[in-house]
Design a protein around this motif. Structure first.
Motif, PDB file in Angstrom:
ATOM      1  N   GLU A   1      30.020   4.434 -20.605  1.00 25.59           N
ATOM      2  CA  GLU A   1      31.211   4.528 -19.751  1.00 25.59           C
ATOM      3  C   GLU A   1      31.406   3.172 -19.095  1.00 25.59           C
ATOM      4  O   GLU A   1      30.545   2.701 -18.343  1.00 25.59           O
ATOM      5  CB  GLU A   1      31.019   5.603 -18.682  1.00 25.59           C
ATOM      6  CG  GLU A   1      32.158   5.733 -17.712  1.00 25.59           C
ATOM      7  CD  GLU A   1      33.362   6.480 -18.261  1.00 25.59           C
ATOM      8  OE1 GLU A   1      34.493   6.189 -17.794  1.00 25.59           O
ATOM      9  OE2 GLU A   1      33.194   7.330 -19.149  1.00 25.59           O
ATOM     10  N   ILE A   2      32.534   2.524 -19.400  1.00 27.86           N
ATOM     11  CA  ILE A   2      32.823   1.195 -18.864  1.00 27.86           C
ATOM     12  C   ILE A   2      33.803   1.345 -17.702  1.00 27.86           C
ATOM     13  O   ILE A   2      34.867   1.939 -17.853  1.00 27.86           O
ATOM     14  CB  ILE A   2      33.421   0.267 -19.944  1.00 27.86           C
ATOM     15  CG1 ILE A   2      32.464   0.163 -21.141  1.00 27.86           C
ATOM     16  CG2 ILE A   2      33.720  -1.116 -19.362  1.00 27.86           C
ATOM     17  CD1 ILE A   2      33.016  -0.610 -22.325  1.00 27.86           C
ATOM     18  N   GLY A   3      33.424   0.808 -16.549  1.00 28.78           N
ATOM     19  CA  GLY A   3      34.274   0.891 -15.368  1.00 28.78           C
ATOM     20  C   GLY A   3      34.660  -0.484 -14.854  1.00 28.78           C
ATOM     21  O   GLY A   3      33.868  -1.423 -14.910  1.00 28.78           O
ATOM     22  N   HIS A   4      35.894  -0.602 -14.362  1.00 31.25           N
ATOM     23  CA  HIS A   4      36.410  -1.854 -13.768  1.00 31.25           C
ATOM     24  C   HIS A   4      35.738  -2.108 -12.422  1.00 31.25           C
ATOM     25  O   HIS A   4      35.591  -1.197 -11.625  1.00 31.25           O
ATOM     26  CB  HIS A   4      37.915  -1.720 -13.472  1.00 31.25           C
ATOM     27  CG  HIS A   4      38.791  -1.739 -14.672  1.00 31.25           C
ATOM     28  ND1 HIS A   4      39.145  -2.893 -15.311  1.00 31.25           N
ATOM     29  CD2 HIS A   4      39.403  -0.738 -15.342  1.00 31.25           C
ATOM     30  CE1 HIS A   4      39.945  -2.606 -16.316  1.00 31.25           C
ATOM     31  NE2 HIS A   4      40.111  -1.301 -16.363  1.00 31.25           N
ATOM     32  N   ASP A   5      35.379  -3.347 -12.183  1.00 34.48           N
ATOM     33  CA  ASP A   5      34.867  -3.745 -10.865  1.00 34.48           C
ATOM     34  C   ASP A   5      35.717  -4.868 -10.281  1.00 34.48           C
ATOM     35  O   ASP A   5      35.266  -5.595  -9.410  1.00 34.48           O
ATOM     36  CB  ASP A   5      33.414  -4.217 -10.973  1.00 34.48           C
ATOM     37  CG  ASP A   5      32.439  -3.065 -11.075  1.00 34.48           C
ATOM     38  OD1 ASP A   5      32.837  -1.909 -10.863  1.00 34.48           O
ATOM     39  OD2 ASP A   5      31.263  -3.325 -11.378  1.00 34.48           O
ATOM     40  N   GLY A   6      36.920  -5.046 -10.820  1.00 35.50           N
ATOM     41  CA  GLY A   6      37.790  -6.122 -10.356  1.00 35.50           C
ATOM     42  C   GLY A   6      37.632  -7.345 -11.236  1.00 35.50           C
ATOM     43  O   GLY A   6      36.517  -7.702 -11.616  1.00 35.50           O
ATOM     44  N   GLY A   7      38.733  -7.949 -11.622  1.00 40.67           N
ATOM     45  CA  GLY A   7      38.698  -9.109 -12.508  1.00 40.67           C
ATOM     46  C   GLY A   7      38.058  -8.727 -13.834  1.00 40.67           C
ATOM     47  O   GLY A   7      38.355  -7.675 -14.406  1.00 40.67           O
ATOM     48  N   SER A   8      37.131  -9.538 -14.306  1.00 43.43           N
ATOM     49  CA  SER A   8      36.458  -9.230 -15.572  1.00 43.43           C
ATOM     50  C   SER A   8      35.088  -8.589 -15.354  1.00 43.43           C
ATOM     51  O   SER A   8      34.346  -8.365 -16.303  1.00 43.43           O
ATOM     52  CB  SER A   8      36.328 -10.496 -16.434  1.00 43.43           C
ATOM     53  OG  SER A   8      35.582 -11.471 -15.737  1.00 43.43           O
ATOM     54  N   ALA A   9      34.758  -8.267 -14.103  1.00 42.08           N
ATOM     55  CA  ALA A   9      33.486  -7.603 -13.808  1.00 42.08           C
ATOM     56  C   ALA A   9      33.549  -6.128 -14.208  1.00 42.08           C
ATOM     57  O   ALA A   9      34.593  -5.479 -14.067  1.00 42.08           O
ATOM     58  CB  ALA A   9      33.152  -7.729 -12.328  1.00 42.08           C
ATOM     59  N   ARG A  10      32.437  -5.641 -14.730  1.00 42.66           N
ATOM     60  CA  ARG A  10      32.356  -4.253 -15.184  1.00 42.66           C
ATOM     61  C   ARG A  10      31.019  -3.632 -14.780  1.00 42.66           C
ATOM     62  O   ARG A  10      29.994  -4.312 -14.753  1.00 42.66           O
ATOM     63  CB  ARG A  10      32.466  -4.154 -16.713  1.00 42.66           C
ATOM     64  CG  ARG A  10      33.751  -4.707 -17.309  1.00 42.66           C
ATOM     65  CD  ARG A  10      34.932  -3.815 -16.982  1.00 42.66           C
ATOM     66  NE  ARG A  10      36.160  -4.246 -17.609  1.00 42.66           N
ATOM     67  CZ  ARG A  10      37.070  -5.026 -17.041  1.00 42.66           C
ATOM     68  NH1 ARG A  10      36.868  -5.493 -15.835  1.00 42.66           N
ATOM     69  NH2 ARG A  10      38.186  -5.333 -17.675  1.00 42.66           N
TER      70      ARG A  10
ATOM     71  N   ALA B   1      39.622  -1.078 -19.827  1.00 43.53           N
ATOM     72  CA  ALA B   1      38.275  -1.243 -19.279  1.00 43.53           C
ATOM     73  C   ALA B   1      37.418  -2.177 -20.121  1.00 43.53           C
ATOM     74  O   ALA B   1      36.476  -2.793 -19.614  1.00 43.53           O
ATOM     75  CB  ALA B   1      37.583   0.118 -19.145  1.00 43.53           C
ATOM     76  N   GLY B   2      37.734  -2.280 -21.412  1.00 43.79           N
ATOM     77  CA  GLY B   2      36.955  -3.174 -22.256  1.00 43.79           C
ATOM     78  C   GLY B   2      36.259  -2.506 -23.425  1.00 43.79           C
ATOM     79  O   GLY B   2      35.330  -3.063 -24.004  1.00 43.79           O
ATOM     80  N   LYS B   3      36.708  -1.325 -23.808  1.00 45.45           N
ATOM     81  CA  LYS B   3      36.096  -0.614 -24.941  1.00 45.45           C
ATOM     82  C   LYS B   3      36.234  -1.416 -26.235  1.00 45.45           C
ATOM     83  O   LYS B   3      35.254  -1.590 -26.963  1.00 45.45           O
ATOM     84  CB  LYS B   3      36.717   0.781 -25.108  1.00 45.45           C
ATOM     85  CG  LYS B   3      36.456   1.719 -23.945  1.00 45.45           C
ATOM     86  CD  LYS B   3      37.123   3.069 -24.113  1.00 45.45           C
ATOM     87  CE  LYS B   3      38.627   3.021 -24.134  1.00 45.45           C
ATOM     88  NZ  LYS B   3      39.256   2.578 -22.893  1.00 45.45           N
ATOM     89  N   THR B   4      37.428  -1.890 -26.510  1.00 50.31           N
ATOM     90  CA  THR B   4      37.642  -2.653 -27.751  1.00 50.31           C
ATOM     91  C   THR B   4      36.922  -3.990 -27.686  1.00 50.31           C
ATOM     92  O   THR B   4      36.341  -4.431 -28.682  1.00 50.31           O
ATOM     93  CB  THR B   4      39.143  -2.824 -28.037  1.00 50.31           C
ATOM     94  OG1 THR B   4      39.735  -1.526 -28.178  1.00 50.31           O
ATOM     95  CG2 THR B   4      39.373  -3.610 -29.319  1.00 50.31           C
ATOM     96  N   PHE B   5      36.897  -4.632 -26.533  1.00 44.74           N
ATOM     97  CA  PHE B   5      36.149  -5.888 -26.394  1.00 44.74           C
ATOM     98  C   PHE B   5      34.673  -5.645 -26.685  1.00 44.74           C
ATOM     99  O   PHE B   5      34.030  -6.417 -27.411  1.00 44.74           O
ATOM    100  CB  PHE B   5      36.333  -6.493 -24.998  1.00 44.74           C
ATOM    101  CG  PHE B   5      35.552  -7.757 -24.807  1.00 44.74           C
ATOM    102  CD1 PHE B   5      35.973  -8.944 -25.386  1.00 44.74           C
ATOM    103  CD2 PHE B   5      34.376  -7.760 -24.066  1.00 44.74           C
ATOM    104  CE1 PHE B   5      35.237 -10.111 -25.237  1.00 44.74           C
ATOM    105  CE2 PHE B   5      33.632  -8.919 -23.914  1.00 44.74           C
ATOM    106  CZ  PHE B   5      34.070 -10.099 -24.494  1.00 44.74           C
ATOM    107  N   PHE B   6      34.123  -4.579 -26.137  1.00 44.39           N
ATOM    108  CA  PHE B   6      32.726  -4.225 -26.407  1.00 44.39           C
ATOM    109  C   PHE B   6      32.530  -4.045 -27.919  1.00 44.39           C
ATOM    110  O   PHE B   6      31.573  -4.572 -28.495  1.00 44.39           O
ATOM    111  CB  PHE B   6      32.349  -2.943 -25.658  1.00 44.39           C
ATOM    112  CG  PHE B   6      30.948  -2.491 -25.938  1.00 44.39           C
ATOM    113  CD1 PHE B   6      29.905  -2.887 -25.114  1.00 44.39           C
ATOM    114  CD2 PHE B   6      30.664  -1.680 -27.024  1.00 44.39           C
ATOM    115  CE1 PHE B   6      28.599  -2.481 -25.385  1.00 44.39           C
ATOM    116  CE2 PHE B   6      29.368  -1.279 -27.297  1.00 44.39           C
ATOM    117  CZ  PHE B   6      28.335  -1.681 -26.477  1.00 44.39           C
ATOM    118  N   ALA B   7      33.441  -3.301 -28.552  1.00 41.62           N
ATOM    119  CA  ALA B   7      33.339  -3.055 -30.000  1.00 41.62           C
ATOM    120  C   ALA B   7      33.401  -4.367 -30.782  1.00 41.62           C
ATOM    121  O   ALA B   7      32.665  -4.549 -31.759  1.00 41.62           O
ATOM    122  CB  ALA B   7      34.443  -2.103 -30.454  1.00 41.62           C
ATOM    123  N   GLN B   8      34.257  -5.287 -30.365  1.00 46.00           N
ATOM    124  CA  GLN B   8      34.364  -6.586 -31.045  1.00 46.00           C
ATOM    125  C   GLN B   8      33.058  -7.366 -30.941  1.00 46.00           C
ATOM    126  O   GLN B   8      32.590  -7.952 -31.924  1.00 46.00           O
ATOM    127  CB  GLN B   8      35.520  -7.397 -30.452  1.00 46.00           C
ATOM    128  CG  GLN B   8      36.876  -6.830 -30.786  1.00 46.00           C
ATOM    129  CD  GLN B   8      37.995  -7.437 -29.956  1.00 46.00           C
ATOM    130  OE1 GLN B   8      37.785  -7.940 -28.854  1.00 46.00           O
ATOM    131  NE2 GLN B   8      39.212  -7.377 -30.492  1.00 46.00           N
TER     132      GLN B   8
END
Length: 168
Positions: free
Chosen positions: A133-142, A48-55
């Protein structure tokens, strides 16, 4: 939602990120406001992008080291930013195992704590924190849902809600 007669101050917001840059902007916005003792509980499905958010959050704090997921090390400490950053991943731990690690020292310390998979250790988290809470919206959209319990977290959520909470 605000302070109830007997409850803590709570605020919420929804941030829509059309791409990774939108997620990065939210992480930067939060990092600018972080102070000693800030606790951010990150949740979302795998990828979902938790680690990307942390980075992005770490980079905004001024961390120069490479920030990777601490999945196997559990906790990574970064001391070179504006504030110390303690990045945790509790995915592989039971609540009992996490309790034995003495996480309180981090939660109530002088740095910022980001906990990936925080929903797995609800009883160990401080009552006042920012839950994301990070949710997928398709592609890189969240779609990123934020719930702040206690100050300053509830205030941050109210500010984001007033500002339109859009990361597009």
């Amino acid at each position: 939602m605000d302070r109830g007669p007997d409850g803590p101050d709570v605020g919420s917001a929804v941030w829509r990120a059309e791409d990774e840059r939108g997620t990065a902007r939210l992480a930067e916005w939060l990092a600018e406001r972080a102070e000693p003792g800030t606790v951010i509980a990150l949740d979302g499905d795998l990828g979902a992008g938790k680690t990307f958010f942390a980075q992005c959050f770490a980079r905004a704090l001024g961390v120069r080291e490479v920030v990777n997921s601490p999945t196997f090390t559990i906790i990574r400490e970064y001391e070179d930013g504006r504030l110390p950053l303690y990045h945790m991943d509790v995915y592989r731990l039971s609540q009992e195992e996490a309790d034995e690690l003495g996480l309180d020292e981090y939660f109530y310390g002088r740095g910022v704590v980001l906990v990936e998979w925080a929903r797995l250790i609800p009883d160990l988290l401080p009552p006042e924190r920012l839950a994301i809470e990070i949710g997928h919206d398709g592609g890189s959209a969240r779609t990123i849902r934020l719930t702040g319990t206690g100050r300053p977290y509830a205030d941050w959520c109210r500010m984001l809600a007033r500002e339109g909470a859009g990361g597009a």
